[in-house]
Write a protein that holds these residues in place. Structure first.
Motif, short mmCIF file in Angstrom:
data_model
loop_
_atom_site.label_atom_id
_atom_site.label_comp_id
_atom_site.label_asym_id
_atom_site.label_seq_id
_atom_site.Cartn_x
_atom_site.Cartn_y
_atom_site.Cartn_z
N MET A 186 45.18 103.85 -39.72
CA MET A 186 44.30 104.07 -40.44
C MET A 186 43.33 104.81 -41.19
O MET A 186 43.22 105.76 -39.99
N GLU A 187 42.81 104.65 -42.11
CA GLU A 187 42.19 105.51 -42.54
C GLU A 187 40.41 105.49 -42.53
O GLU A 187 40.04 104.18 -43.15
N LEU A 188 39.91 106.38 -42.00
CA LEU A 188 38.34 106.03 -42.21
C LEU A 188 37.76 106.97 -42.68
O LEU A 188 36.39 107.23 -42.37
N THR A 189 38.23 107.42 -43.80
CA THR A 189 37.71 108.70 -44.67
C THR A 189 37.91 108.04 -45.73
O THR A 189 39.38 108.62 -46.19
N ALA A 190 36.83 108.22 -47.27
CA ALA A 190 37.69 108.30 -48.08
C ALA A 190 37.80 109.04 -49.16
O ALA A 190 38.12 109.84 -48.74
N ASP A 191 39.07 108.06 -49.80
CA ASP A 191 39.70 109.18 -51.04
C ASP A 191 39.73 108.79 -52.38
O ASP A 191 40.03 107.76 -52.32
N CYS A 192 38.49 108.87 -52.76
CA CYS A 192 38.57 108.67 -54.02
C CYS A 192 39.47 108.55 -55.25
O CYS A 192 38.90 107.98 -56.01
N SER A 193 40.32 109.50 -54.29
CA SER A 193 40.91 109.84 -56.00
C SER A 193 41.71 107.77 -55.91
O SER A 193 42.92 108.07 -56.85
N ARG A 194 42.34 106.96 -55.43
CA ARG A 194 42.68 106.31 -54.76
C ARG A 194 41.63 104.85 -54.97
O ARG A 194 42.20 104.04 -54.90
N CYS A 195 41.02 105.07 -55.76
CA CYS A 195 39.90 104.42 -55.35
C CYS A 195 39.59 103.96 -56.91
O CYS A 195 40.14 105.02 -57.95
N PHE A 196 38.37 103.08 -56.86
CA PHE A 196 37.94 102.58 -58.77
C PHE A 196 36.92 102.71 -59.45
O PHE A 196 35.98 101.58 -59.38
N ALA A 197 36.11 103.80 -58.01
CA ALA A 197 34.59 103.57 -57.84
C ALA A 197 34.18 102.30 -58.04
O ALA A 197 33.18 102.32 -57.90
N LEU A 198 34.86 101.65 -56.84
CA LEU A 198 34.34 100.83 -56.08
C LEU A 198 33.01 100.29 -55.33
O LEU A 198 31.75 99.58 -55.82
N CYS A 199 32.97 101.69 -55.21
CA CYS A 199 31.12 101.62 -54.69
C CYS A 199 29.78 101.90 -55.67
O CYS A 199 28.71 101.47 -56.25
N CYS A 200 30.85 102.34 -56.89
CA CYS A 200 29.56 102.74 -58.20
C CYS A 200 29.11 101.63 -58.61
O CYS A 200 28.48 101.46 -60.08
N ALA A 201 30.12 100.45 -58.68
CA ALA A 201 29.52 99.04 -59.17
C ALA A 201 30.11 97.75 -58.83
O ALA A 201 29.17 97.43 -58.48
N ALA A 202 30.12 97.80 -57.52
CA ALA A 202 29.92 97.20 -56.59
C ALA A 202 28.82 96.83 -54.80
O ALA A 202 28.57 95.65 -55.20
N LEU A 203 28.09 97.87 -54.96
CA LEU A 203 27.22 97.97 -54.04
C LEU A 203 25.89 97.87 -54.95
O LEU A 203 25.35 98.45 -55.99
N PRO A 204 24.50 97.63 -54.36
CA PRO A 204 23.49 97.53 -55.32
C PRO A 204 22.74 98.56 -54.58
O PRO A 204 22.06 98.76 -53.57
N PHE A 205 21.60 99.38 -55.72
CA PHE A 205 20.50 99.87 -54.48
C PHE A 205 19.06 99.48 -55.37
O PHE A 205 19.14 99.34 -56.49
N SER A 206 18.11 100.18 -54.91
CA SER A 206 17.13 100.28 -55.64
C SER A 206 16.37 101.37 -55.78
O SER A 206 16.71 102.42 -55.11
N ALA A 207 15.58 101.76 -57.09
CA ALA A 207 14.85 102.98 -56.93
C ALA A 207 14.41 103.33 -56.15
O ALA A 207 12.61 102.68 -55.55
N SER A 208 14.47 105.25 -55.78
CA SER A 208 14.04 105.47 -54.63
C SER A 208 14.20 107.04 -54.62
O SER A 208 13.72 107.01 -55.45
N SER A 209 13.76 107.25 -53.66
CA SER A 209 14.05 109.18 -53.84
C SER A 209 15.61 109.30 -53.32
O SER A 209 15.59 109.96 -53.58
#
Length: 247
Positions: free
Chosen positions: A1-24
């Motif tokens: 089980m891989e528990l370390t991110a491998d962005c080369s095998r992803c589709f930038a899911l974190c950059c699209a799926a997750l919300p974030f609020s303007a902050s520091s």
């Protein structure tokens, strides 16, 4: 089980799926399911080399713990949300759910001792990672989280044993003690129960946190001695990245 991110095998899911609020941590707000304005056509970040200086520090410390590639290559067999926009919302929901699964697996990995209960939880949760979308979305993750937290609490109590006087005083405020900005310099916090404690900007320099349970504690900008957290319990990479470590 891989528990370390491998962005080369992803589709930038974190950059699209997750919300974030303007902050520091993030220069601008973004709702869940909407691609970040800095996302390039090749799923790379157009400002990757200057994220922190551009106000996107939150991105530099985020780690999906391998959920991205599991969803991209497992649940969706290499088909991206840009290739199948009709599946985008579902894929994003599966990523968020799988992220929670991997966070629980990480915590189980951090247990100081192994028990039959922990091993059974690991096996069941690992089966959800990369599973078919309907299976992932049907999982009662709140229930799984409660079971994991309870099981880890039992292991933690056994591992911590007796606490120092200072630790007992702090533990009386737990869980979720409000210690924002607290001056804890030089305190004997061995075996303290600080689960979920708000330690934002707290000063822990010189404090002994050996065996302290920091599961879920918010350590953003907390000042700690270099390497001090290595002796505490349930400290994740994300927590370590969030502190202001003192040499």
């Amino acid at each position: 089980m891989e528990l370390t991110a491998d962005c080369s095998r992803c589709f930038a899911l974190c950059c699209a799926a997750l919300p974030f609020s303007a902050s520091s941590d993030f220069a601008q707000a973004k709702p869940a399911g909407v691609p970040c304005s800095n996302l390039a056509d090749d799923f790379g970040c157009s400002i990757h080399q200057r994220l922190a200086s551009s106000g996107w520090r939150g991105c530099t410390v985020y780690d999906c713990a391998g959920a991205g590639q599991q969803v991209a290559q497992g649940s969706y067999a290499g088909v991206s949300w840009r290739e199948r926009p009709d599946l985008a919302d579902e894929m994003f929901a599966v990523f968020r759910a799988t992220g929670r699964v991997h966070e629980l697996l990480l915590l189980l990995d951090l247990a100081p001792t192994r028990t039959k209960a922990l091993d059974e939880l690991w096996t069941s949760l690992a089966a959800l990672s990369g599973a078919q979308p309907d299976v992932v979305l049907a999982a009662d993750l709140d229930r799984w989280a409660s079971r994991v937290i309870t099981a880890l609490g039992e292991v933690s109590a056994q591992a911590r044993g007796s606490q120092s006087t200072s630790a007992v005083a702090l533990s009386a405020k737990a869980p979720g003690a409000d210690l924002i900005g607290a001056d804890l310099r030089g305190q004997d916090l061995r075996n303290a129960d600080l689960r979920g404690a708000l330690l934002i900007a707290a000063d822990l320099r010189g404090a002994d946190v050996t065996g302290a349970d920091l599961l879920g504690a918010d350590l953003r900008d907390a000042r700690v001695d270099s390497g001090a957290l290595a002796s505490a319990l349930f400290v994740t990479a994300r927590q370590r990245d969030a502190v202001s470590e003192q040499a």
